[in-house]
Design an enzyme around this catalytic site. Structure first.
Site, PDB file in Angstrom:
ATOM      1  N   GLY A 196       8.332   6.268  10.705  1.00 26.93           N
ATOM      2  CA  GLY A 196       9.655   5.712  10.415  1.00 26.93           C
ATOM      3  C   GLY A 196      10.297   6.225   9.136  1.00 26.93           C
ATOM      4  N   CYS A 320       0.943  14.326  -0.627  1.00 25.87           N
ATOM      5  CA  CYS A 320      -0.450  13.888  -0.653  1.00 25.87           C
ATOM      6  C   CYS A 320      -1.318  14.855  -1.467  1.00 25.87           C
ATOM      7  CB  CYS A 320      -1.000  13.801   0.763  1.00 25.87           C
ATOM      8  SG  CYS A 320       0.190  13.183   1.924  1.00 25.87           S
TER       9      CYS A 320
END
Ligand code: PMP
Length: 381
Positions: A196, A320
């Site tokens: 999302g 990340c």
């Protein structure tokens, strides 16, 4: 702040927040409850399912909501591994850590992992995939669009190779959905992951599309939600937000794509004029919003910090991986020299970026790269 890191995450669209608000306040029922408040929540979840399914051209009954792209990837890969005889899983060399680490975890259960090489433009080596498919590979995971370089794989043709060998195919479409047209059935994948917060929706929500022909084992057992594939009371407001974000993305896809491409072309025009800059995967088809490049002799993390000091948010690769010392595995897989890979910067544009943002970014970059080159790029050296 000039925000140029939309592949890390996107701001929440105001229209999405508006759609979510009633489900954070008035409509707090549990979708599994049978009385009216529950039925309202259930209706909202099912509308969201229809909206997300429509974005990727699939039937809502094939869509399972998850807590994000990471969980969707975990559910796909662990869920398949648990239903198939132990064997080999193949993964693209430039996959996201949520795929690479998940298949690594499968090794504990006896699975072997094979990495599918990419060429210098980040595209999957079709011959290598074909050779692998002929072996004991049971399923494969190849992303649609890469989060660092933006490289788009020709997934329909890769799926053709895999299907010819009866290999099940999972496609991580987290970065692609909302940026380019994505159609689950024509792409040929058996499973597809979505998230999302990459398309102006909330964080912590995603979906896995599962073709009717595929059996999966749950990784979260519980109250039977999501056809028993994902137990736990639904995060109704987040699902509503994801649904609305998907609906807007579908409506505005072409308009967004054109705006982003226009900005990307301006940015690349400026970058190509700088001799110390190398744009990665420039020959490959890429997402309209993404440019990753190296700056000869510079350090990517250092550049990131300097941009930050000047109010510009960029990434040196995937969010990340930021903070890690190793050069990006994506660039390494593409055969980019480690020193150039360490100088990498990723700019990922979004709908609210403007031509002024690009001009400011280029001006700051020219200020930061060695003077001689900056002068040359400006045509005054
Ligand atoms: N796959 C890709 C290609 C991604 O870029 C990301 C997000 N960085 C994910 C998966 C994970 O998605 P999420 O943040 O929703 O867990």
């Amino acid at each position: 702040m000039i925000y140029l890191d939309h592949n890390a995450t996107t701001p929440l669209d105001k229209r999405v927040l508006e759609a979510m608000m009633p489900y954070l306040t008035s409509f707090y029922g549990n979708p599994s409850s049978l009385y009216r408040a529950g039925r309202i929540a259930r209706g909202a979840v099912e509308t969201a399912r229809e909206q997300v399914a429509a974005l990727v051209g699939t039937h809502p009954s094939q869509l399972i909501f998850t807590s994000g792209g990471t969980e969707a990837n975990n559910l796909a890969l662990k869920g398949l591994a648990a239903t198939l005889p132990v064997g080999t899983v193949a993964v693209g060399a430039t996959e996201h850590p949520s795929v690479l680490e998940t298949v690594k975890a499968l090794k504990k259960f006896g699975w072997s992992v094979r990495t599918i090489a990419v060429d210098q433009n980040g595209r999957i080596d079709r011959a290598a995939l074909d050779r692998m498919g002929a072996g004991d590979v049971r399923f494969a995971s190849i992303m649609l669009a890469n989060n660092e370089t933006g490289v788009i794989q020709d997934v329909a043709s890769l799926a053709g190779i895999l299907r010819a060998h009866n290999v099940l195919y999972h496609c991580d479409a987290t970065q692609a959905a909302g940026k380019i047209p994505v159609d689950f059935s024509s792409c040929g994948a058996h499973l597809m992951s979505l998230s999302g917060h990459k398309l102006y929706g909330p964080k912590g929500v995603g979906a896995l599309i599962i073709d009717r022909s595929v059996a999966l084992e749950a990784i979260l057992h519980g109250g039977g939600q999501e056809k028993t594939l994902r137990g736990g009371t639904e995060n109704v407001a987040a699902l509503v937000g994801f649904g609305r974000a998907a609906e807007i993305a579908l409506d505005e896809l072409e308009q967004r794509r054109r705006h982003l491409l226009m900005l990307r072309e301006r940015l690349e025009h400026g970058l190509n004029a700088m001799p110390s800059v190398t744009i990665f995967a420039q020959q490959a088809e890429r997402l309209p919003n993404t440019v990753q490049f190296g700056v000869n002799g510079m350090d990517g993390e250092m550049l990131l910090m300097e941009f930050d000091r000047r109010g510009i948010a960029i990434s040196s690769g995937s969010a990340c991986a930021s903070g890690g010392r190793e050069p990006s595995h994506v660039l390494q897989a593409m055969g980019i020299e480690p020193s150039l890979a360490r100088s990498a910067i990723r700019v990922s544009l979004g709908v609210s970026n403007s031509e002024q943002d690009i001009a400011r970014f280029l001006a700051v970059l020219q200020e930061l790269v060695p003077e001689r080159e900056a002068a040359h790029a400006l045509g005054i050296g």
